[in-house]
Motif scaffolding. Structure first.
Motif, PDB file in Angstrom:
ATOM      1  N   ALA A 179       0.824  -1.204   0.000  1.00  0.00           N
ATOM      2  CA  ALA A 179       0.000   0.000   0.000  1.00  0.00           C
ATOM      3  C   ALA A 179       0.861   1.256   0.000  1.00  0.00           C
ATOM      4  O   ALA A 179       0.408   2.332  -0.375  1.00  0.00           O
ATOM      5  CB  ALA A 179      -0.926   0.001   1.222  1.00  0.00           C
ATOM      6  N   HIS A 180       2.118   1.118   0.435  1.00  0.00           N
ATOM      7  CA  HIS A 180       3.003   2.279   0.451  1.00  0.00           C
ATOM      8  C   HIS A 180       4.082   2.166  -0.609  1.00  0.00           C
ATOM      9  O   HIS A 180       5.181   2.692  -0.458  1.00  0.00           O
ATOM     10  CB  HIS A 180       3.604   2.465   1.844  1.00  0.00           C
ATOM     11  CG  HIS A 180       2.561   2.819   2.860  1.00  0.00           C
ATOM     12  ND1 HIS A 180       2.087   4.090   3.039  1.00  0.00           N
ATOM     13  CD2 HIS A 180       1.855   2.045   3.722  1.00  0.00           C
ATOM     14  CE1 HIS A 180       1.145   4.091   3.982  1.00  0.00           C
ATOM     15  NE2 HIS A 180       0.990   2.866   4.402  1.00  0.00           N
ATOM     16  N   GLY A 181       3.770   1.421  -1.664  1.00  0.00           N
ATOM     17  CA  GLY A 181       4.611   1.440  -2.857  1.00  0.00           C
ATOM     18  C   GLY A 181       5.756   0.449  -2.892  1.00  0.00           C
ATOM     19  O   GLY A 181       6.564   0.478  -3.812  1.00  0.00           O
ATOM     20  N   VAL A 182       5.838  -0.459  -1.901  1.00  0.00           N
ATOM     21  CA  VAL A 182       6.886  -1.475  -1.979  1.00  0.00           C
ATOM     22  C   VAL A 182       6.456  -2.517  -3.009  1.00  0.00           C
ATOM     23  O   VAL A 182       5.288  -2.884  -3.077  1.00  0.00           O
ATOM     24  CB  VAL A 182       7.111  -2.149  -0.605  1.00  0.00           C
ATOM     25  CG1 VAL A 182       8.146  -3.246  -0.707  1.00  0.00           C
ATOM     26  CG2 VAL A 182       7.521  -1.115   0.418  1.00  0.00           C
ATOM     27  N   GLU A 183       7.420  -2.967  -3.776  1.00  0.00           N
ATOM     28  CA  GLU A 183       7.101  -3.914  -4.836  1.00  0.00           C
ATOM     29  C   GLU A 183       6.701  -5.269  -4.235  1.00  0.00           C
ATOM     30  O   GLU A 183       7.130  -5.646  -3.148  1.00  0.00           O
ATOM     31  CB  GLU A 183       8.357  -4.067  -5.714  1.00  0.00           C
ATOM     32  CG  GLU A 183       8.124  -4.745  -7.011  1.00  0.00           C
ATOM     33  CD  GLU A 183       9.202  -5.770  -7.248  1.00  0.00           C
ATOM     34  OE1 GLU A 183       8.920  -6.717  -7.992  1.00  0.00           O
ATOM     35  OE2 GLU A 183      10.301  -5.624  -6.661  1.00  0.00           O
ATOM     36  N   LYS A 184       5.834  -5.978  -4.947  1.00  0.00           N
ATOM     37  CA  LYS A 184       5.158  -7.153  -4.403  1.00  0.00           C
ATOM     38  C   LYS A 184       6.123  -8.214  -3.845  1.00  0.00           C
ATOM     39  O   LYS A 184       5.957  -8.692  -2.712  1.00  0.00           O
ATOM     40  CB  LYS A 184       4.277  -7.766  -5.494  1.00  0.00           C
ATOM     41  CG  LYS A 184       3.155  -8.598  -4.927  1.00  0.00           C
ATOM     42  CD  LYS A 184       2.239  -9.079  -6.041  1.00  0.00           C
ATOM     43  CE  LYS A 184       1.425 -10.259  -5.511  1.00  0.00           C
ATOM     44  NZ  LYS A 184       0.687 -10.942  -6.549  1.00  0.00           N
ATOM     45  N   ALA A 185       7.117  -8.588  -4.632  1.00  0.00           N
ATOM     46  CA  ALA A 185       8.018  -9.660  -4.203  1.00  0.00           C
ATOM     47  C   ALA A 185       8.812  -9.244  -2.962  1.00  0.00           C
ATOM     48  O   ALA A 185       8.966 -10.009  -2.010  1.00  0.00           O
ATOM     49  CB  ALA A 185       8.966 -10.034  -5.338  1.00  0.00           C
ATOM     50  N   THR A 186       9.272  -8.000  -2.974  1.00  0.00           N
ATOM     51  CA  THR A 186      10.014  -7.487  -1.817  1.00  0.00           C
ATOM     52  C   THR A 186       9.134  -7.485  -0.577  1.00  0.00           C
ATOM     53  O   THR A 186       9.570  -7.870   0.505  1.00  0.00           O
ATOM     54  CB  THR A 186      10.474  -6.036  -2.082  1.00  0.00           C
ATOM     55  OG1 THR A 186      10.841  -5.928  -3.454  1.00  0.00           O
ATOM     56  CG2 THR A 186      11.620  -5.643  -1.204  1.00  0.00           C
ATOM     57  N   ALA A 187       7.886  -7.051  -0.774  1.00  0.00           N
ATOM     58  CA  ALA A 187       6.968  -6.971   0.353  1.00  0.00           C
ATOM     59  C   ALA A 187       6.733  -8.350   0.959  1.00  0.00           C
ATOM     60  O   ALA A 187       6.747  -8.514   2.180  1.00  0.00           O
ATOM     61  CB  ALA A 187       5.642  -6.351  -0.096  1.00  0.00           C
ATOM     62  N   SER A 188       6.559  -9.357   0.095  1.00  0.00           N
ATOM     63  CA  SER A 188       6.318 -10.707   0.605  1.00  0.00           C
ATOM     64  C   SER A 188       7.533 -11.239   1.353  1.00  0.00           C
ATOM     65  O   SER A 188       7.402 -11.834   2.427  1.00  0.00           O
ATOM     66  CB  SER A 188       5.973 -11.662  -0.539  1.00  0.00           C
ATOM     67  OG  SER A 188       4.789 -11.241  -1.149  1.00  0.00           O
ATOM     68  N   ALA A 189       8.698 -11.010   0.793  1.00  0.00           N
ATOM     69  CA  ALA A 189       9.923 -11.483   1.445  1.00  0.00           C
ATOM     70  C   ALA A 189      10.077 -10.830   2.815  1.00  0.00           C
ATOM     71  O   ALA A 189      10.401 -11.476   3.810  1.00  0.00           O
ATOM     72  CB  ALA A 189      11.136 -11.184   0.569  1.00  0.00           C
ATOM     73  N   ARG A 190       9.785  -9.536   2.833  1.00  0.00           N
ATOM     74  CA  ARG A 190       9.915  -8.795   4.081  1.00  0.00           C
ATOM     75  C   ARG A 190       8.854  -9.248   5.096  1.00  0.00           C
ATOM     76  O   ARG A 190       9.120  -9.332   6.295  1.00  0.00           O
ATOM     77  CB  ARG A 190       9.775  -7.304   3.749  1.00  0.00           C
ATOM     78  CG  ARG A 190       9.830  -6.386   4.903  1.00  0.00           C
ATOM     79  CD  ARG A 190      10.976  -5.387   4.808  1.00  0.00           C
ATOM     80  NE  ARG A 190      10.902  -4.460   5.942  1.00  0.00           N
ATOM     81  CZ  ARG A 190      11.276  -4.772   7.170  1.00  0.00           C
ATOM     82  NH1 ARG A 190      11.740  -5.971   7.438  1.00  0.00           N
ATOM     83  NH2 ARG A 190      11.161  -3.880   8.144  1.00  0.00           N
ATOM     84  N   ALA A 191       7.670  -9.569   4.611  1.00  0.00           N
ATOM     85  CA  ALA A 191       6.606 -10.041   5.495  1.00  0.00           C
ATOM     86  C   ALA A 191       7.033 -11.326   6.198  1.00  0.00           C
ATOM     87  O   ALA A 191       6.791 -11.507   7.392  1.00  0.00           O
ATOM     88  CB  ALA A 191       5.316 -10.280   4.701  1.00  0.00           C
ATOM     89  N   LEU A 192       7.693 -12.194   5.445  1.00  0.00           N
ATOM     90  CA  LEU A 192       8.163 -13.448   6.030  1.00  0.00           C
ATOM     91  C   LEU A 192       9.214 -13.173   7.114  1.00  0.00           C
ATOM     92  O   LEU A 192       9.167 -13.735   8.207  1.00  0.00           O
ATOM     93  CB  LEU A 192       8.736 -14.342   4.932  1.00  0.00           C
ATOM     94  CG  LEU A 192       9.195 -15.725   5.370  1.00  0.00           C
ATOM     95  CD1 LEU A 192       8.030 -16.497   5.975  1.00  0.00           C
ATOM     96  CD2 LEU A 192       9.776 -16.486   4.198  1.00  0.00           C
ATOM     97  N   GLU A 193      10.131 -12.254   6.809  1.00  0.00           N
ATOM     98  CA  GLU A 193      11.136 -11.868   7.811  1.00  0.00           C
ATOM     99  C   GLU A 193      10.465 -11.368   9.087  1.00  0.00           C
ATOM    100  O   GLU A 193      10.874 -11.702  10.199  1.00  0.00           O
ATOM    101  CB  GLU A 193      11.988 -10.711   7.279  1.00  0.00           C
ATOM    102  CG  GLU A 193      13.192 -11.096   6.462  1.00  0.00           C
ATOM    103  CD  GLU A 193      13.789  -9.841   5.843  1.00  0.00           C
ATOM    104  OE1 GLU A 193      13.884  -8.807   6.542  1.00  0.00           O
ATOM    105  OE2 GLU A 193      14.117  -9.888   4.648  1.00  0.00           O
TER     106      GLU A 193
END
Lengths: 549, 304
Positions: free
Chosen positions: A124-138
């Motif tokens: 929602a704040h412009g992070v790209e999808k794959a990065t966001a998912s990886a970061r969510a897992l972290e």
């Protein structure tokens, strides 16, 4: 002292009004506070104090209509939030200021996987999808969710209450906000889980340097983690200061009352001599209850003497409520006996059971749900006499209702009102009056004060105590937290996973607990005293450091 | 999952058997079709002959036994009226109804969801009030009246679309439009109510606190949660349409199963009536199954 722009978040002279059918209601008046990075500010107040409304105003979450901010300013790093457009506010929400809530099950969307929901904040704040998912897992790993990778695509209902709050925290931390607003983050959780969540919040705060705005009614939570505290009552700030200052030297009458009402400070009940020679009122022998394959209760035995109060304490899933419901025959036991005055409750015929129900009454947790909203107080209380017809002639009903209302601290004229016209504490008094209507000898209170504000809680407990002495009542008092029990019970039973872990007098349980679980429960319970809490915290840290070596 | 489908099929099968028994005997109560098919001056001999050929002289229970035995071999008997296998007649008409229902419901669903959601987003606003009024009018409009009015206005006076029959895309416009109106009014109201609920939920608050855009709050967070009751109502409406939109099909001379059933009942063409009922019952069973599966897709908490 402080310069105007120095604070990360500053609320000044905030006023919020709600337009209702009855007219305008001022929910919040002249509220001012500030918060900087790295510190924890608690807004302490009971229900209706306006603490949540203040937090919602910061996040632009007040529904408008009916709510309107009529006055004041909220600034984030010098930018006026109230003057911003919706889109500008949206860029700050979640990114710079994040929020977690009381009931994580309701606040997570039930139909989307948790990993997706955590990543959504970043997307929602412009992070790209794959990065966001990886970061969510972290993040899921960082908040201590076991097996995060496998559970990335699981849904909220597949997690426990504590895990769900960890998920909420993971979500809020996605973009390393400057400020985290936590609205009653641990209220719905068990004490040991509450301790873990508070621990996690503190650890994350130390790592990220965020400011924590904690909205709570719980003095123990404030004493545990807040640096400063703002006390609110009826929409106004009555007192503000450092936690130690406010707790040790409360200046405002309301704060003094609130701190005095915190449970678990009075002298321990001297064990009243269990009237020697008199027969026990209730003997519970090895009661077992299975729900299909689920062993909710794996064999509980205890005795209750006339006039005695036994507290059954345990976390969710401990079997304490199942035990109460089984004793009342609201559930059929799988095995066991319960001798009430020598007769087995579980072997009664329907007729005998009907008669027995007069002598054992129950008071439930939530009086809003346990009182029929369409019945007047008089009907609610006299209903039992309509069922047990020989108990009281009809002509005497209204006199007796008036008498009962007086006994529970209400007024006779309240008889003609409906439950919604009362406050939560008054409703619980009505529920107690209803239980007393049968002149019972035993009252089972299932979390009877858990839903009430601290000051009300103290009043209701005092009432129960007084009634006990007046009518020589016995209580089985079911609770999830120990401090409440400490001031009230004669003996305490600690339950875990369907079993009785430990049983003893209050003095034994609180001063000389034998079992590790009881000690854990006691340690996890929060005292409304910042000194005790910081000492405990230091002790825990030392312990952790020791075991790390 | 497969056990759920199995249990469901079994209970539906039992209802279907009950339905066949009921319809078979009830339809016989309407009388003997002989008089309807033979000329008024037909001889007694010819009448007897007709009855023998169609097995109408045998005791009812024997007729029923024969019928059941035939069904088990997937033989639904001959249509008296068309002198062709009844199933063939039914399967000719069914796709027309199926398409009519599918096209109509597709339009209804899209329109109701979009308009209902937008109305729910600003409760009490001008859009909400306007759409509320329209949907109420739509839900209460009698379709035979709308149909005739539509023919009068758009076919007779304006000449934009044909009055009845089939053949071109234009023939579909009026029947679909008339069928659209009522379900649209109803489903839009359900969407609106369900969305108001979803939009005031705690998870929507979380989404706002996360800074999610309003558009995705409505159409991603709230809508999927709001869809369960909507799906139920859509299924209910679809069942009605699969049974044949009798009034609309008759008025527009649309060769669907509704028109076929009415004609067959009036002509006491029992075999066709029974075959039509079985085909639609099967279709409705499949559709309900689809809806149950859709529940599980929409809401991960529902598992069979």
């Amino acid at each position: 002292m402080q310069t105007e722009t120095a604070h990360v978040l500053e609320v000044k002279d905030l006023a919020v009004e709600f337009h209702t059918v009855q007219g305008r209601v001022k929910a919040v008046r002249d509220v001012s506070f500030y918060l900087d990075r790295g510190e924890t500010l608690a807004i302490l107040g009971e229900s209706g104090s306006g603490k949540s409304v203040s937090a919602s105003a910061i996040m632009n979450l007040i529904d408008s209509p009916p709510g309107y901010i009529t006055q004041g300013s909220i600034t984030y790093r010098g930018q006026d939030l109230l003057g911003m457009t919706g889109a500008e506010r949206r860029r700050i929400n979640g990114c710079k200021i994040a929020m977690i809530f009381q009931d994580p099950l309701a606040h997570l969307n039930p139909v989307y996987p948790v990993g997706w929901q955590i990543a959504e904040l970043m997307r929602a704040h412009g992070v790209e999808k794959a990065t966001a998912s990886a970061r969510a897992l972290e993040l899921m790993e960082r908040v201590g969710l076991p097996n995060a990778k496998a559970r990335f695509d699981a849904y909220p209902h597949q997690f426990s209450g504590g895990q769900r709050q960890r998920l909420m925290i993971a979500m809020a931390l996605g973009l390393e906000p400057d400020i985290l607003i936590a609205d009653e983050p641990t209220t719905a959780l068990d004490v040991t889980v509450q301790a873990q969540i508070l621990e996690l919040l503190q650890k994350l705060q130390a790592e990220t340097g965020m400011g924590l705005l904690l909205i709570t009614h719980d003095l123990g939570v404030v004493a545990d983690i807040a640096d400063r505290v703002v006390v609110m009552n009826s929409g106004e700030i009555v007192e503000a200061g450092t936690t130690r200052e406010v707790f040790k030297h409360p200046r405002h009458a309301y704060t003094q009352k609130l701190i005095a009402a915190a449970p678990g400070k009075g002298a321990l009940h001297a064990v009243e001599p269990s009237q020697d020679g008199s027969a026990p009122l209730l003997e519970v022998e090895n009661v077992v209850k299975y729900y299909g394959g689920l062993k909710a209760l794996k064999g509980a035995s205890f005795t209750l003497m006339p006039g005695e109060t036994i507290a059954i304490v345990g976390e969710s899933g401990s079997g304490k409520s199942t035990l109460a419901r089984t004793l009342l025959r609201l559930e059929e036991p799988t095995e066991g006996r319960a001798l009430y005055k020598g007769r087995d409750l579980f072997a009664l015929s329907p007729k005998e059971l009907f008669d027995m129900r007069r002598e054992i009454q129950m008071v439930f947790q939530d009086p809003t749900q346990s009182l029929n909203p369409r019945m007047r107080v008089e009907q609610l209380i006299s209903e039992a006499w309509a069922i047990h017809r020989d108990l009281l002639p009809r002509a005497q009903w209204s006199d007796r209702v008036a008498e009962l209302l007086l006994q529970v601290g209400l007024l006779p004229e309240h008889a003609q009102r409906y439950p919604h016209q009362f406050s939560g504490g008054q409703r619980q008094r009505i529920a107690i009056a209803r239980a007393l209507a049968m002149s019972p000898e035993l009252i089972i209170c299932d979390e009877a004060v858990s839903a009430l504000d601290v000051s009300i809680q103290a009043q209701v407990i005092a009432l129960l105590d007084e009634l006990r002495r007046t009518f020589n009542l016995s209580y089985i008092f079911i609770a999830h937290d120990l401090p409440v029990v400490r001031d009230f019970a004669d003996r305490v039973i600690v339950m875990q996973n369907g079993e009785i872990v430990e049983m003893g007098t209050v003095e034994q349980i609180f001063n000389r607990p034998q079992q590790a679980y009881t000690r854990d429960l006691l340690a996890a319970g929060l005292e409304a005293d910042p000194d005790i809490q910081s000492a405990r915290r230091a002790e825990r840290a030392a312990h952790a450091a020791l075991s790390a070596v | 999952m497969s056990s759920f489908i199995g249990r469901r099929s079994l209970s539906s099968g039992i209802s279907l058997i009950g339905l066949i028994v009921l319809i078979f005997f009830l339809s016989r109560l309407t009388g003997d079709p002989t008089g309807l098919y033979l000329p008024l001056d037909a001889s007694l001999e010819a009448r007897d002959n007709f009855r023998v050929v169609h097995g109408l002289n045998d005791p009812l229970i024997q007729q029923f036994g024969r019928y059941v035995a035939d069904i088990l071999q997937l033989d639904f008997g001959e249509s008296i009226r068309k002198a062709r296998p009844a199933l063939e007649v039914v399967l000719e008409a069914f796709p027309w109804t199926l398409w009519l229902a599918a096209v109509t419901l597709f339009c209804v669903t899209i329109a109701a969801i979009v308009i209902g959601s937008l109305a729910a987003f600003n409760v009490g606003g001008p859009f909400d009030r306007l759409s509320g009024m329209l949907s109420l009018a739509a839900a209460s409009a009698p379709d035979f009246w709308i149909a005739i009015l539509g023919i009068f206005l758009f076919s007779v006076n304006l000449g934009w679309v044909p009055t009845s029959g089939t053949g071109t895309v234009w023939h579909w416009v009026l029947p679909v439009s008339v069928l659209f109106i009522r379900p649209f009014g109803l489903i839009m109201q359900v969407v609106r109510g369900s969305m108001i609920n979803a939009l005031s939920s705690a998870y929507v608050k979380t989404a706002r606190a996360k800074g999610v855009k309003e558009r995705s709050i409505i159409f991603v967070h709230a809508l999927r949660n709001a869809m369960l009751p909507v799906v139920t109502v859509i299924g209910d409406q679809a069942a009605g349409m699969l049974n044949g939109a009798v009034v609309v099909e008759t008025i527009f001379g649309f060769p669907g199963i509704g028109k076929l059933m009415i004609d067959s009942i009036l002509q006491r063409d029992f075999t066709v009536v029974l075959a039509a009922i079985m085909v639609t019952a099967l279709a409705i069973f499949l559709m309900n199954l689809l809806i149950d599966l859709l529940y599980a897709v929409l809401d991960p908490r529902i598992r069979y």
